[in-house]
Design an enzyme around this catalytic site. Structure first.
Site, short mmCIF file in Angstrom:
data_model
loop_
_atom_site.label_atom_id
_atom_site.label_comp_id
_atom_site.label_asym_id
_atom_site.label_seq_id
_atom_site.Cartn_x
_atom_site.Cartn_y
_atom_site.Cartn_z
N ASP A 142 -9.25 0.30 1.80
CA ASP A 142 -8.21 -0.15 2.73
C ASP A 142 -8.64 0.24 4.15
OD1 ASP A 142 -5.72 -1.19 3.50
OD2 ASP A 142 -4.82 0.81 3.48
N ASP A 170 0.85 -1.19 0.00
CA ASP A 170 0.00 0.00 0.00
C ASP A 170 0.88 1.24 0.00
OD1 ASP A 170 -2.39 1.37 -0.04
OD2 ASP A 170 -2.57 1.43 2.14
N LYS A 207 -4.24 -2.08 10.02
CA LYS A 207 -4.55 -2.26 8.60
C LYS A 207 -4.69 -3.72 8.20
CE LYS A 207 -3.43 2.10 7.46
NZ LYS A 207 -4.19 3.00 6.60
N GLU A 242 -9.24 4.02 -2.29
CA GLU A 242 -8.01 3.79 -3.04
C GLU A 242 -8.33 3.06 -4.34
OE1 GLU A 242 -4.73 2.19 -0.84
OE2 GLU A 242 -5.35 3.10 1.05
N THR A 261 -8.98 -5.76 3.70
CA THR A 261 -8.86 -4.84 2.58
C THR A 261 -9.86 -5.34 1.53
OG1 THR A 261 -6.51 -4.50 3.03
CG2 THR A 261 -7.31 -3.86 0.85
N GLU A 292 -10.60 3.84 3.58
CA GLU A 292 -9.69 4.62 2.73
C GLU A 292 -10.07 4.35 1.28
OE1 GLU A 292 -5.64 3.62 3.88
OE2 GLU A 292 -5.68 5.17 5.43
N GLN A 325 -3.86 2.50 14.97
CA GLN A 325 -2.75 3.02 14.16
C GLN A 325 -1.94 4.07 14.92
OE1 GLN A 325 -4.13 4.56 10.40
NE2 GLN A 325 -2.09 4.98 9.63
N GLU A 339 -10.10 12.54 7.45
CA GLU A 339 -10.02 13.88 6.86
C GLU A 339 -11.39 14.55 6.79
OE1 GLU A 339 -7.88 11.58 3.74
OE2 GLU A 339 -7.20 13.59 3.18
N ARG A 354 -8.02 3.81 13.12
CA ARG A 354 -7.15 4.97 13.38
C ARG A 354 -6.60 5.00 14.80
NH1 ARG A 354 -5.94 6.11 8.34
NH2 ARG A 354 -7.78 6.53 7.10
N HIS A 400 -3.87 13.96 0.53
CA HIS A 400 -4.09 13.12 1.72
C HIS A 400 -2.91 13.23 2.68
CE1 HIS A 400 -5.21 9.74 4.24
NE2 HIS A 400 -4.06 9.16 3.98
MN MN Z 1 -4.15 2.68 2.72
#
Ligand code: MN
Length: 428
Positions: free
Chosen positions: A242, A135, A262, A210, A266, A208, A249, A373, A246, A142
């Site tokens: 993905d 990834d 993560k 992607e 996915t 996420e 993380q 975000e 948070r 971002h």
């Molecule tokens: Mn990602």
């Protein structure tokens, strides 16, 4: 011109102008006619699944010169290993057979019955066996947003960011196909910086937005791929969600980067859209200043104009809320640069490897590709129709991402990648 992308050629099968699967797309996927039936390789036109194994059995793909049984496989990998010209020929043969002016299939109801299945009657599966998943972090917008939130405006981009496509080695075993429910992960977090860590369900579960590319062919260990040859090693693209925890993380990521935040899931869309199908939607990639080192400098720097949207729907609600409208073209680092950088050490990529872009945020507030975000780290909650306020995802929420290229009166798209959040399991 590649005849398969000629907008003037129509199929005898009806295709709505909004549908992502006109004759100009012809993506590859893996389906089974029912939950217990064997898996086979297909393409799709309109609301129809086109069974490539049945087409081959009928002798209609012979000109591609591929071995029998190649389309009766549970994954695309053996087909991806075929010569690129043969793969291209398959799309051309299928295209010819589905044209409105070609009677072979159009006028033969028995053959049509064997080859065409209504999309709603089939089960779509993970299309590719992925041994390695990487990834990246290729969206400047971002990376800047996250940098501002965690380090302030002055140090938003770390010193390496404009010089190399930052990435990490992800987890391939938990890649799942669209529709697979996502169980909220449990993990270790530290909600307060002056308190000890705690263990429990993630309270900051996020998506996420992607896109990812599947590698075909790969490269030998010790032999880097030059940036201008990189796209020869790309089979096609899918949408990627993905999923990210948070809070996990934030506590775990230093110094080695994401791990449990993560690795629980996915999600990818089931149809792999080829670079041939995307070719009419090529566009310039953002200018790079400072210019990258020579091994990342592209002779023909380009990307694709792919519109991307994310919707979040609360459990039981009739409608969701569109929380993001972004575009693949915003990405600062291209897939070719990612692939060249990944292999520059001599690292070997293999058929089926997935390289994801990283969250694709655009410049405006409505184009941010993660809740982190969109709600600015939880400080600006959203209100979901029939679901109340959200900073991060609640149990029962369904996240659906979609993406397409807009042609003149038609779309070439990816369908969707969707997933519903299930409550965390009992603690171990
Ligand atoms: Mn990602």
């Amino acid at each position: 011109m590649d005849p398969t992308v000629d907008p003037a050629v129509r199929s005898f099968l009806d295709v709505d102008p909004q549908c992502h699967f006109p004759l100009q797309n012809l993506p590859f996927g893996v389906f089974s006619p029912g939950p217990r039936a064997g898996r086979r390789i297909a393409t799709r036109v309109g609301d129809w699944i086109v069974d490539l194994a049945a087409l081959q059995d009928a002798g209609l793909l012979q000109d591609a010169g591929l071995p029998r049984g190649l389309f009766s496989q549970p994954v695309l990998n053996p087909f991806m290993d075929a010569d690129p010209q043969q793969r291209r020929l398959v799309r051309r043969l299928v295209h010819s057979l589905l044209r409105a002016d070609e009677p072979t299939l159009r006028d033969d109801p028995v053959l049509r019955g064997r080859v065409l299945l209504p999309k709603d009657g089939v089960v779509m599966h993970l299309p590719v066996l992925t041994r390695d998943y990487t990834d990246f972090y290729s969206s400047r917008e971002h990376a800047t947003n996250v940098g501002i939130m965690f380090r302030g405006k002055e140090n938003a981009l770390l010193p390496n960011w404009l010089h190399l496509p930052v990435g990490y080695h992800g987890r391939a075993s938990s890649i799942v196909v669209s529709g697979t429910p996502i169980t909220r992960p449990r993990g270790q977090t530290r909600p307060a910086d002056d308190q000890p860590p705690v263990f429990g369900p993630s309270r900051q579960l996020d998506f996420e937005l992607e896109a990812g590319c599947f590698v075909a062919g790969g490269n030998r260990l010790g032999e880097p791929v030059a940036v201008d040859q990189a796209t020869d090693h790309i089979f096609g693209l899918v949408l990627v969600n993905d999923w990210s925890a948070r809070d996990i993380q934030k506590w775990e990521y230093q110094p080695l980067g994401p791990f449990n935040a993560k690795n629980f899931a996915t999600s990818i869309s089931p149809w792999v859209v080829t670079l041939d199908a995307l070719a009419p939607f090529r566009c310039p990639a953002p200018a790079q200043e400072p210019g990258p080192l020579p091994y990342l400098r592209e002779g023909d720097r380009h990307t694709y104009d792919i519109r991307l949207e994310v919707e979040v729907r609360a459990q039981g609600a009739a409608d969701g809320l569109r929380v993001c409208a972004s575009n693949f073209r915003h990405l600062y680092w291209t897939m070719a640069q990612q692939l060249a950088h990944h292999t520059v050490t001599g690292c070997n990529l293999g058929t089926g490897d997935l390289l994801a872009s990283g969250t694709i945020s655009g410049p405006d507030k409505g184009s941010f590709g993660s809740l982190l975000e969109i709600t600015w780290r939880g400080t600006e909650p959203l209100t979901l129709p029939g679901g109340g306020g959200r900073t991060f995802l609640a149990d029962g929420d369904t996240v659906t991402m979609t993406g397409w290229c807009q042609g003149d009166g038609y779309r070439v798209g990816f369908g969707e990648v969707t997933g519903t959040i299930l409550p965390a399991r009992a603690a171990p």
